[in-house]
Design an enzyme around this catalytic site. Structure first.
Site, mmCIF file in Angstrom:
data_model
loop_
_atom_site.group_PDB
_atom_site.id
_atom_site.type_symbol
_atom_site.label_atom_id
_atom_site.label_comp_id
_atom_site.label_asym_id
_atom_site.label_seq_id
_atom_site.Cartn_x
_atom_site.Cartn_y
_atom_site.Cartn_z
ATOM 1 N N CYS A 3 -22.125 -3.860 -15.191
ATOM 2 C CA CYS A 3 -20.900 -4.337 -15.830
ATOM 3 C C CYS A 3 -19.760 -3.380 -15.542
ATOM 4 O O CYS A 3 -19.939 -2.346 -14.892
ATOM 5 C CB CYS A 3 -21.082 -4.502 -17.333
ATOM 6 S SG CYS A 3 -21.344 -2.942 -18.203
ATOM 7 N N CYS A 6 -20.180 0.299 -16.345
ATOM 8 C CA CYS A 6 -20.900 1.080 -15.337
ATOM 9 C C CYS A 6 -19.931 1.614 -14.285
ATOM 10 O O CYS A 6 -20.041 2.760 -13.844
ATOM 11 C CB CYS A 6 -21.958 0.212 -14.655
ATOM 12 S SG CYS A 6 -23.233 -0.418 -15.745
ATOM 13 N N ASP A 407 11.374 -9.451 12.261
ATOM 14 C CA ASP A 407 11.844 -8.972 13.552
ATOM 15 C C ASP A 407 11.971 -10.193 14.462
ATOM 16 O O ASP A 407 11.284 -11.199 14.255
ATOM 17 C CB ASP A 407 10.844 -7.968 14.123
ATOM 18 C CG ASP A 407 11.182 -7.562 15.543
ATOM 19 O OD1 ASP A 407 12.310 -7.103 15.768
ATOM 20 O OD2 ASP A 407 10.315 -7.736 16.423
ATOM 21 N N ASP A 643 6.002 -6.780 15.053
ATOM 22 C CA ASP A 643 4.863 -6.697 15.967
ATOM 23 C C ASP A 643 4.865 -5.460 16.833
ATOM 24 O O ASP A 643 3.881 -5.177 17.504
ATOM 25 C CB ASP A 643 4.827 -7.923 16.884
ATOM 26 C CG ASP A 643 5.943 -7.889 17.927
ATOM 27 O OD1 ASP A 643 7.046 -7.417 17.596
ATOM 28 O OD2 ASP A 643 5.704 -8.318 19.062
ATOM 29 N N ASP A 647 8.715 -1.348 14.827
ATOM 30 C CA ASP A 647 8.748 -1.987 13.509
ATOM 31 C C ASP A 647 7.937 -1.219 12.471
ATOM 32 O O ASP A 647 8.007 -1.534 11.281
ATOM 33 C CB ASP A 647 8.198 -3.423 13.597
ATOM 34 C CG ASP A 647 9.034 -4.304 14.512
ATOM 35 O OD1 ASP A 647 10.263 -4.170 14.475
ATOM 36 O OD2 ASP A 647 8.451 -5.104 15.246
#
Length: 765
Positions: A3, A6, A407, A643, A647
């Site tokens: 649980c 724990c 971009d 990409d 960037d």
């Protein structure tokens, strides 16, 4: 672990080890991620977990992530069946009462049936509960152990006090059935948890176990571990590619849907890169291996998914804090309940049974599983649709985004510009050819999209000139334009100037090829080429200038413009639709580009973007993202989609960074910086990620509502005597199963249709 309590206990144990900076434990995956000083001995971590009452082992750093991890999973279904077989006869008297019959087993028969369930099959609860007590903590096992022991002990006491030949109402069935129901719930929970890993296992199964390699023109089948970089792998139709590589023979169509989410097959031919795990649909191809083992794209995807599933979402931190005090609070409530019934009603039996009901129904299993189970299914589904989640927090934060900055080049456009014009100041054909020759020399070896466009144009022009204008006998080779372009001069001192262009020494002259800004900063004006440059920019083309700043050291001290190069790029198919979908969802879309204002605005008009930030240097993109964030209310964020390596700062500055990495276009730096990676170069994937974020959030809310509702409603009912221990046990088991089952419904999630016109935001919500 059983649980959320724990989880808290293991985290505290790990956190107390010297050198540990942070420990994050995931209940659903049963893994801990620990950030510690390099000098920290891993054996100290294992010892700390053991002292807390658990067992752990180290994940081997060089383990093959594409092989399913060896887990010590014991199917305890037989134990559940045995517990049910022993417990169900104890329910006969209850069934008899419903039928108006008084069926009662002798007390010794009831004890004989219940004892194995309580002390043998239920021994796990005593062991784990005792470990929790030694650690001065509480967990689900402790609650079950205390509750069922109280019911079993009460039955023994009533039997002892009973008069001869009289069988009192005993509660052996309550103790046995609670343990049976809890075991049943944990067994069903374990089976459901394995289903949450289905997406990850599907990715692992993409890699075949063997590969067919070609050596000395002979094909042999070898284990995948025998592959090396440079091996020539033969892939027949209907087979999956065993590893990453480059096609050196043949052409085909590949099904990459399970890797990128792209539903349509993609054409691949000689010279193109391919990814291991893709399905070869038609032609036989030979692939030269470029990566093996842990370095393949598929292995990286699996690592990212595993990492995302092991991380906690911010909302889980709140759950952990609640769980840390939950069990002690429940024990107090149970004691108060028992005392209240005993003192106010004088009914010791009812007091014990109601206290037991409180202990049993309050087990915090569902609380601990609500968030990780949802995230495991959600991140798996994201991977199935080409969205890699590097950071679980990014997936949760994405839903708060109200501004998405894109971009331009390679993200909204195809990123493969072509040279549309190469014009010298003189306008003469020979000077134009020389201008192209110089530009190709400057761009040789450069992998920038504009550089590739120059080199491709130069090669095409050289090929055309070689076939149509071959030199005649006695003609000077230097006078042939084709030969002039074919042999670009050597350059020296090549330097790339970020955000501006490249410069180098060519034939004793310092040449620069770059942007209009750089031309202006060098103190030069476009001159007679200004109208042509303005027209190209207005039509959305990118403008580059070839010029010399002059150099007194070589005698060429006159700075001058030599010529103009213009480039055109096309919008990605579906980019306009993706922008429309985002705007229909109330999101503000901004284009951030280093391109000139005219080119950026022209592309923005094509795509339906109203706001443009053009001529932004790479280092300034992060500043623009900061400005966008500054204009938003608290609680709303900015996402950046890019990409390229330029960037990366902006991706890191945004609340959520999304890196496009289709077909190897996205750089490693961008991918490592972004919280989410889009494996297909389709802007629609941004919309899909945003929608999935909302779907996951809804499931999180549902699950946490279920988990809290069981306790908020169940504990008072149990305290008031309205729930028997058996009903409480069933409700507790049902709570764990229900949150996992609800999380599994995320597997039915699909991206919405691209066409959403005519549907209001409220309807879509």
């Amino acid at each position: 672990m059983t649980c959320a309590s724990c989880v808290s206990r293991v985290e505290k144990a790990l956190g107390r080890v010297p050198g540990v900076q942070e420990a994050s434990v995931n209940l659903a995956t049963e893994q801990a991620q620990v950030r510690a000083e390099p000098t920290t001995d891993p054996q100290l971590l294992l010892a700390a977990v053991q002292r807390a009452g658990y067992e752990a082992s180290l994940v081997e750093p060089d383990a093959d992530v594409l092989k399913a991890p060896v887990r010590r999973v014991h199917d305890e279904g037989w134990k559940v069946a045995l517990a049910a077989g022993l417990s169900l006869p104890l329910m006969v008297p209850m069934v008899g009462d419903l039928l108006g019959q008084h069926w009662m087993w002798p007390a010794w028969v009831q004890a004989l049936l219940a004892a194995p369930v309580q002390f043998w099959l239920g021994a796990r609860f005593y062991r784990a509960g005792w470990a929790a007590l030694k650690a001065r903590a509480g967990n689900m096992d402790l609650l079950v152990a205390i509750g069922t022991t109280a019911a079993f002990g009460l039955s023994l006491a009533l039997w002892w006090q009973a008069q001869a030949a009289h069988v009192p109402h005993l509660y052996f069935e309550s103790a046995a059935m609670v343990i049976t129901l809890v075991m049943l719930g944990k067994w069903m929970e374990a089976r459901a948890k394995r289903q949450t890993l289905a997406a990850l296992e599907a990715l692992r199964r993409l890699r075949p176990e063997t590969a067919r390699i070609r050596r000395d023109k002979v094909e042999i089948e070898v284990p995948l571990s025998a592959l090396r970089v440079g091996s020539e792998v033969v892939v027949r139709p209907g087979e999956r590619l065993p590893t990453d590589g480059q096609i050196i023979e043949g052409r085909t169509h590949l099904d990459e849907s399970l890797l990128t989410g792209e539903s349509l097959p993609v054409a691949r031919e000689v010279g193109q890169q391919v990814t291991g795990g893709a399905l070869n649909l038609e032609g036989l191809v030979v692939v030269r291996t470029t990566a093996v083992g842990a370095e393949t794209q598929l292995a990286r995807i699996v690592r990212l998914v595993e990492s995302a599933q092991a991380h906690k979402a911010p909302i889980q931190q709140l759950v952990d804090k609640v769980s840390a005090v939950f069990v002690p609070a429940v024990i107090v409530i149970a004691l108060v309940t028992g005392l209240a019934w005993w003192l106010l009603r004088g009914d010791a039996v009812a007091a014990i049974l109601n206290a037991v009901s409180v202990l049993v129904i309050a087990c915090p299993c569902a609380l601990g599983l609500a968030t990780p189970a949802t995230l495991m299914v959600g991140t798996g589904m994201a991977a199935r649709h080409g969205i890699l989640v590097r950071d679980a927090q990014a997936l949760e934060t994405l839903r708060t985004v109200r501004v998405i900055a894109f971009d331009k080049t390679g993200t909204l456009t195809q990123g493969r510009p072509r040279l549309t014009a190469c014009t010298s100041v003189s306008g003469l054909a020979g000077d134009d050819a020389r201008l192209l020759r110089w530009a190709a020399a400057l761009q040789a070896g450069n992998d920038h999209p504009l550089a590739r466009a120059v080199l491709e144009a130069a090669a095409a022009h050289a090929s055309a000139q070689a076939t149509t204008q071959a030199p005649t006998v006695g003609q000077d080779v230097q006078d042939t334009p084709g030969q002039d372009v074919e042999t670009p001069p050597a350059v020296s001192g090549l330097q790339v100037v970020a955000g501006r262009g490249v410069e180098a020494w060519v034939q004793g002259r310092l040449l620069r090829l770059g942007s209009t800004r750089w031309l202006s900063e060098s103190g030069l004006a476009p001159g007679p080429l200004q109208p042509q440059a303005a027209q190209a920019a207005a039509s959305g083309q990118t403008v580059s200038w070839l010029f010399t700043p002059g150099s007194a050291d070589t005698g060429h001290d006159q700075a001058q413009v030599l010529g103009l190069l213009t480039f055109g790029d096309q919008a990605k198919l579906g980019a306009a639709q993706a922008i429309s979908r985002l705007r229909a969802r109330g999101l503000r879309v901004v284009m951030v580009s280093g391109d000139n204002q005219g080119a950026a605005e022209s592309m923005a008009r094509t795509l339906g973007i109203d706001e443009v930030r053009a001529e932004v240097l790479p280092g300034e993109k992060a500043r623009v993202v900061g400005e966008l964030k500054g204009g938003l209310p608290v609680g709303e964020g900015v996402a950046m989609v890019g990409d390229g390596i330029n960037d990366a700062p902006a991706l890191a500055a945004a609340d959520v960074g999304l890196a496009m990495a289709a077909e190897g276009a996205g750089t490693d730096v961008a991918v490592e910086t972004a919280g989410l990676t889009l494996l297909r170069g389709d802007p629609a994937a941004v919309v899909d990620a945003w929608e999935l974020s909302w779907a996951i959030r809804r499931k999180l809310r549902h699950n946490l509502s279920w988990a809290f509702a069981y306790n908020v409603v169940g504990i008072p009912l149990a305290a008031l005597g309205l729930l028997s221990p058996m009903v409480a046990g069933a409700a507790m088991a049902l709570s764990s199963v229900s949150v996992i089952t609800n999380a599994l419904t995320l597997r039915n999630w699909r991206p919405s249709a691209a066409e959403i016109s005519g549907t209001s935001t409220a309807e879509r919500s």
